[in-house]
Design a protein around this motif. Structure first.
Motif, PDB file in Angstrom:
ATOM      1  N   VAL A 160     -42.503 -27.958 -47.790  1.00 50.81           N
ATOM      2  CA  VAL A 160     -42.726 -28.935 -46.729  1.00 50.81           C
ATOM      3  C   VAL A 160     -41.897 -28.575 -45.501  1.00 50.81           C
ATOM      4  CG1 VAL A 160     -42.403 -31.344 -46.044  1.00 50.81           C
ATOM      5  CG2 VAL A 160     -43.361 -30.813 -48.282  1.00 50.81           C
ATOM      6  N   PHE A 161     -40.631 -28.253 -45.715  1.00 51.30           N
ATOM      7  CA  PHE A 161     -39.764 -27.916 -44.587  1.00 51.30           C
ATOM      8  C   PHE A 161     -40.134 -26.573 -43.962  1.00 51.30           C
ATOM      9  CE2 PHE A 161     -36.855 -30.967 -46.714  1.00 51.30           C
ATOM     10  CZ  PHE A 161     -36.644 -31.822 -45.633  1.00 51.30           C
ATOM     11  N   LEU A 162     -40.423 -25.579 -44.790  1.00 50.12           N
ATOM     12  CA  LEU A 162     -40.741 -24.254 -44.258  1.00 50.12           C
ATOM     13  C   LEU A 162     -42.066 -24.241 -43.511  1.00 50.12           C
ATOM     14  CD1 LEU A 162     -39.643 -21.968 -47.242  1.00 50.12           C
ATOM     15  CD2 LEU A 162     -38.556 -22.145 -44.996  1.00 50.12           C
ATOM     16  N   SER A 163     -42.991 -25.121 -43.887  1.00 54.53           N
ATOM     17  CA  SER A 163     -44.288 -25.158 -43.214  1.00 54.53           C
ATOM     18  C   SER A 163     -44.192 -25.763 -41.816  1.00 54.53           C
ATOM     19  CB  SER A 163     -45.303 -25.938 -44.051  1.00 54.53           C
ATOM     20  OG  SER A 163     -44.946 -27.312 -44.129  1.00 54.53           O
ATOM     21  N   GLN A 164     -43.118 -26.515 -41.552  1.00 54.84           N
ATOM     22  CA  GLN A 164     -42.922 -27.129 -40.239  1.00 54.84           C
ATOM     23  C   GLN A 164     -41.461 -26.957 -39.831  1.00 54.84           C
ATOM     24  OE1 GLN A 164     -45.373 -30.920 -39.745  1.00 54.84           O
ATOM     25  NE2 GLN A 164     -45.193 -30.849 -41.970  1.00 54.84           N
ATOM     26  N   PRO A 165     -41.046 -25.712 -39.601  1.00 55.80           N
ATOM     27  CA  PRO A 165     -39.619 -25.422 -39.421  1.00 55.80           C
ATOM     28  C   PRO A 165     -39.003 -26.018 -38.161  1.00 55.80           C
ATOM     29  CG  PRO A 165     -40.938 -23.482 -38.912  1.00 55.80           C
ATOM     30  CD  PRO A 165     -41.875 -24.493 -39.509  1.00 55.80           C
ATOM     31  N   ASN A 166     -39.809 -26.400 -37.203  1.00 53.17           N
ATOM     32  CA  ASN A 166     -39.269 -26.894 -35.926  1.00 53.17           C
ATOM     33  C   ASN A 166     -39.425 -28.400 -35.758  1.00 53.17           C
ATOM     34  OD1 ASN A 166     -38.654 -24.194 -35.032  1.00 53.17           O
ATOM     35  ND2 ASN A 166     -40.837 -23.925 -34.616  1.00 53.17           N
ATOM     36  N   ARG A 167     -39.809 -29.082 -36.816  1.00 54.19           N
ATOM     37  CA  ARG A 167     -40.058 -30.526 -36.708  1.00 54.19           C
ATOM     38  C   ARG A 167     -39.017 -31.332 -37.478  1.00 54.19           C
ATOM     39  NH1 ARG A 167     -45.728 -32.817 -38.184  1.00 54.19           N
ATOM     40  NH2 ARG A 167     -44.587 -34.670 -37.534  1.00 54.19           N
ATOM     41  N   VAL A 168     -38.711 -32.488 -36.942  1.00 54.42           N
ATOM     42  CA  VAL A 168     -37.948 -33.479 -37.684  1.00 54.42           C
ATOM     43  C   VAL A 168     -38.954 -34.357 -38.417  1.00 54.42           C
ATOM     44  CG1 VAL A 168     -36.337 -35.395 -37.557  1.00 54.42           C
ATOM     45  CG2 VAL A 168     -36.091 -33.458 -35.984  1.00 54.42           C
ATOM     46  N   LEU A 169     -38.826 -34.444 -39.732  1.00 59.12           N
ATOM     47  CA  LEU A 169     -39.781 -35.171 -40.559  1.00 59.12           C
ATOM     48  C   LEU A 169     -39.159 -36.458 -41.070  1.00 59.12           C
ATOM     49  CD1 LEU A 169     -41.075 -32.131 -42.646  1.00 59.12           C
ATOM     50  CD2 LEU A 169     -42.189 -33.174 -40.674  1.00 59.12           C
ATOM     51  N   SER A 170     -39.905 -37.537 -40.961  1.00 58.47           N
ATOM     52  CA  SER A 170     -39.427 -38.799 -41.515  1.00 58.47           C
ATOM     53  C   SER A 170     -39.550 -38.772 -43.032  1.00 58.47           C
ATOM     54  CB  SER A 170     -40.248 -39.967 -40.959  1.00 58.47           C
ATOM     55  OG  SER A 170     -41.580 -39.922 -41.467  1.00 58.47           O
ATOM     56  N   LYS A 171     -38.856 -39.684 -43.688  1.00 63.15           N
ATOM     57  CA  LYS A 171     -38.947 -39.759 -45.144  1.00 63.15           C
ATOM     58  C   LYS A 171     -40.385 -40.011 -45.571  1.00 63.15           C
ATOM     59  CE  LYS A 171     -37.157 -42.207 -49.191  1.00 63.15           C
ATOM     60  NZ  LYS A 171     -36.171 -43.199 -49.701  1.00 63.15           N
ATOM     61  N   GLN A 172     -41.087 -40.875 -44.854  1.00 66.02           N
ATOM     62  CA  GLN A 172     -42.472 -41.174 -45.204  1.00 66.02           C
ATOM     63  C   GLN A 172     -43.359 -39.941 -45.088  1.00 66.02           C
ATOM     64  OE1 GLN A 172     -44.229 -44.385 -42.987  1.00 66.02           O
ATOM     65  NE2 GLN A 172     -46.273 -44.058 -43.838  1.00 66.02           N
ATOM     66  N   GLN A 173     -43.174 -39.143 -44.038  1.00 64.81           N
ATOM     67  CA  GLN A 173     -43.970 -37.931 -43.875  1.00 64.81           C
ATOM     68  C   GLN A 173     -43.725 -36.942 -45.007  1.00 64.81           C
ATOM     69  OE1 GLN A 173     -42.508 -37.041 -39.895  1.00 64.81           O
ATOM     70  NE2 GLN A 173     -44.552 -37.372 -39.029  1.00 64.81           N
ATOM     71  N   ILE A 174     -42.469 -36.816 -45.421  1.00 66.71           N
ATOM     72  CA  ILE A 174     -42.138 -35.893 -46.510  1.00 66.71           C
ATOM     73  C   ILE A 174     -42.734 -36.376 -47.823  1.00 66.71           C
ATOM     74  CG2 ILE A 174     -40.260 -34.880 -47.843  1.00 66.71           C
ATOM     75  CD1 ILE A 174     -38.534 -35.134 -45.282  1.00 66.71           C
TER      76      ILE A 174
END
Length: 224
Positions: A160-174
């Motif tokens: 999940v993190f590597l697929s969007q390395p430049n984004r801040v992801l909320s808990k809900q999105q993760i």
């Protein structure tokens, strides 16, 4: 990677959905286009695997509708329609790939990974972030070239993190990326998995953005 499977055949749907889950894909399975369309409007998917012979409306109807609505989610058509004109029709309707049943599960998984690479504009099948290297096909990771053992959930979270390395992801999105439709999540499960990744790689691998969520740390951090 989160996949939406639209397949009305119970035996095939159960086999494909359970098989994809065993390979690390968070998979939601629906038997008709109406329910699949509802799911697409309320959750984010990395790809759709779409049968054409659906009980409510033909799969091409739903594919055309999603493309007219500018839904950019990649779609793999998986169908028994094997004629050349039918394959051309499916691709021209907006499908990103076209597979004829029966298909080997490993091939379907490889096609999904290829779509993910294309969406990220990445040719290398191995994902890299500083000293971290991760192969989504084998689900193997290394840190400074040393192998790191991951559980299936840890590997999915890392993806999940590597697929969007430049984004801040909320808990809900993760959580949406990690779990299927209706799956329960323990209140602190995500924090536990993040703690495990930090311990196995480096504390700086995943940074906490207070009040928002989490993000991948800088590739050239202290341990790079």
């Amino acid at each position: 990677m989160k996949v939406l499977l639209v397949e009305d055949d119970d035996l095939l749907g159960e086999g494909v959905s359970s098989g994809l889950r065993s390979l690390g894909f968070a998979t939601d399975w629906f038997r008709n286009g109406t329910d699949a369309d509802h799911a697409l409007r309320h959750a984010t998917y990395d790809a759709v695997v779409l049968d054409l012979g659906l009980p409510d409306r033909d799969g091409l109807h739903w594919l055309g509708r999603w493309r007219r609505e500018a839904r950019a989610v990649p779609v793999i058509v998986l169908t028994a329609r094997d004629g050349l004109d039918q394959r051309v029709e499916g691709l021209d309707a907006g499908a990103d790939d076209y597979l004829v049943k029966p298909v080997a599960l490993k091939e379907l998984a490889a096609r999904l990974r290829a779509l993910a690479r294309r969406m990220r504009g990445q040719a290398d099948p191995v994902w890299r972030h500083g000293p971290l290297a991760y192969d989504p096909a084998s689900r193997r990771a290394t840190w400074h070239d040393a192998p790191v053992e991951l559980t299936s959930r840890e590997a999915a979270l890392l993806e999940v993190f590597l697929s969007q390395p430049n984004r801040v992801l909320s808990k809900q999105q993760i959580v949406e990326k990690l779990y299927g439709w209706g799956e329960a999540l323990e209140s602190n499960a995500l924090e536990v998995f993040i703690h495990h990744l930090r311990r196995k790689f480096a504390p700086e691998l995943i940074r906490t953005v207070r009040g928002i969520g989490y993000a991948l740390g800088a590739a050239d951090g202290p341990d790079a």
